[in-house]
Design an enzyme around this catalytic site. Structure first.
Site, PDB file in Angstrom:
ATOM      1  N   GLY A 297       9.774   3.904   6.985  1.00  0.00           N
ATOM      2  CA  GLY A 297       9.178   4.587   7.761  1.00  0.00           C
ATOM      3  C   GLY A 297       7.885   4.957   6.818  1.00  0.00           C
TER       4      GLY A 297
ATOM      5  CB  SER B 216      -5.202  -0.958   5.513  1.00  0.00           C
ATOM      6  OG  SER B 216      -5.508  -1.292   6.652  1.00  0.00           O
TER       7      SER B 216
ATOM      8  CG  ASP C 273       3.428   3.952   3.572  1.00  0.00           C
ATOM      9  OD1 ASP C 273       2.651   3.991   4.598  1.00  0.00           O
ATOM     10  OD2 ASP C 273       4.649   3.393   4.048  1.00  0.00           O
TER      11      ASP C 273
ATOM     12  N   GLY D  51      -8.249  -2.248  -5.049  1.00  0.00           N
ATOM     13  CA  GLY D  51      -8.446  -0.799  -5.442  1.00  0.00           C
ATOM     14  C   GLY D  51      -8.720  -0.053  -4.179  1.00  0.00           C
TER      15      GLY D  51
ATOM     16  CB  ALA E  75       1.736  -1.125  -1.588  1.00  0.00           C
TER      17      ALA E  75
END
Length: 305
Positions: free
Chosen positions: A44, A200, A263, A235, A261
């Site tokens: 989650g 993202s 999170d 990055g 990743a």
């Protein structure tokens, strides 16, 4: 954005999910078997962020989420083992959400999710209490809360309460796929008052219509005071007042499973901010955590020993 130590806890509100991670190599074989290594692990986005934040020594982390009675005790134990104080609402009608994570075992270790949100998106205004902000220095909201009517109403109540107390708020948009279904035109109003946005690359580009991550970050930072765009192996970008002000390189890693990743980055970033780090330094810590996350299976750090 304050750049000094903030005294108090990080309160994360978001999804607590059971992840079924299936690592296979190469394309799936329709209509027959594909060999895979399958594990059931706690996950989650909200819960993962909380666990990665709690890795930083001296960081108090609390988590509000909604789970089914079927796995409530297991999730509480797993969160506690990571140093998180769970404040879980147990739903007697709907089971805990489940995500099937299909991870291609080739070099990129890219993942595809099949998501049943279950109880997580049934978090509603009735589950909020202003007392949840007692002793809290920062509120982080998982963007998954925006994808159902009840949890959207929860976000509105939590944001209003945080503003009234002067508690900074961050939000991770969470899912480009679900954002598209929500309608990107609705997003700005839903996150009005958020201090830090952590999308993202794909989410940032979707929200702005830009094809370039830096352009997207700059555009978003005209609406939100601080924007941090997570770009995986490239990055992170930090933008303020319509301009990209820092580019933070990724930490080299050999991917095993990219689940969680982002999170990991968010949790480490927020914990560093609370400890007084400037955003660029906090993003460096986020990149280190993201590199650690992709080299293991599942979206959580190892439990504390």
């Amino acid at each position: 954005m304050p750049e000094s130590v903030r005294v108090g806890a990080l309160l994360v509100v978001g999804d607590v999910i059971t992840d079924v991670v299936a690592r296979h190599r190469g394309p799936l074989a329709p209509g027959t078997d594909t060999a895979a290594v399958i594990r059931t692990v706690p996950g989650g986005a909200g819960a993962n962020v909380a666990c990665w934040a709690a890795r930083r020594e001296g960081t108090e982390v609390r988590l509000v989420g909604r789970v089914g009675a079927d796995t409530a005790a297991w999730h509480e134990r797993e969160l506690t083992a990571c140093g998180v104080r769970p404040l879980l609402v147990v739903d007697g009608r709907v089971p805990t959400g489940t995500v099937i994570c299909l991870v291609d075992g080739d070099a990129a270790a890219e993942r595809t999710f099949l998501t049943d949100s279950g109880a997580s998106l049934r978090l509603g205004p009735g589950d909020w209490s202003d007392a949840l902000l007692d002793g809290v220095a920062w509120l982080h909201l998982s963007g998954y809360l925006l994808f159902a009517e009840a949890s959207r109403a929860f976000v509105a109540v939590a944001l209003e309460a945080a503003r009234a107390r002067g508690v900074p708020v961050s939000l991770d948009p969470a899912s480009a796929g679900f954002l598209g279904a929500l309608g990107i035109d609705r997003f700005p109003a839903l996150v009005e008052g958020v201090d830090v946005l952590l999308p993202s690359r794909d989410e940032a580009c979707l929200l702005t219509g830009a094809s370039d991550a830096a352009d997207a970050a700059a555009r978003l930072s005209r609406r939100v005071p601080l924007v941090v765009v997570k770009r995986g192996a490239e990055g992170a970008l930090i933008a303020r007042s319509g301009e990209v002000c820092a580019r933070v390189p990724a930490v080299p890693a050999t991917p095993r499973d990219t689940t969680g990743a982002g999170d990991a980055f968010t949790g480490a970033f927020l914990a560093a901010l609370l400890a007084g780090a400037e955003p660029e330094q906090a993003a460096k810590e986020g990149c280190r955590a993201g590199a650690q996350a992709v080299e293991q299976t599942g979206g959580r750090p190892p439990a504390r020993t």
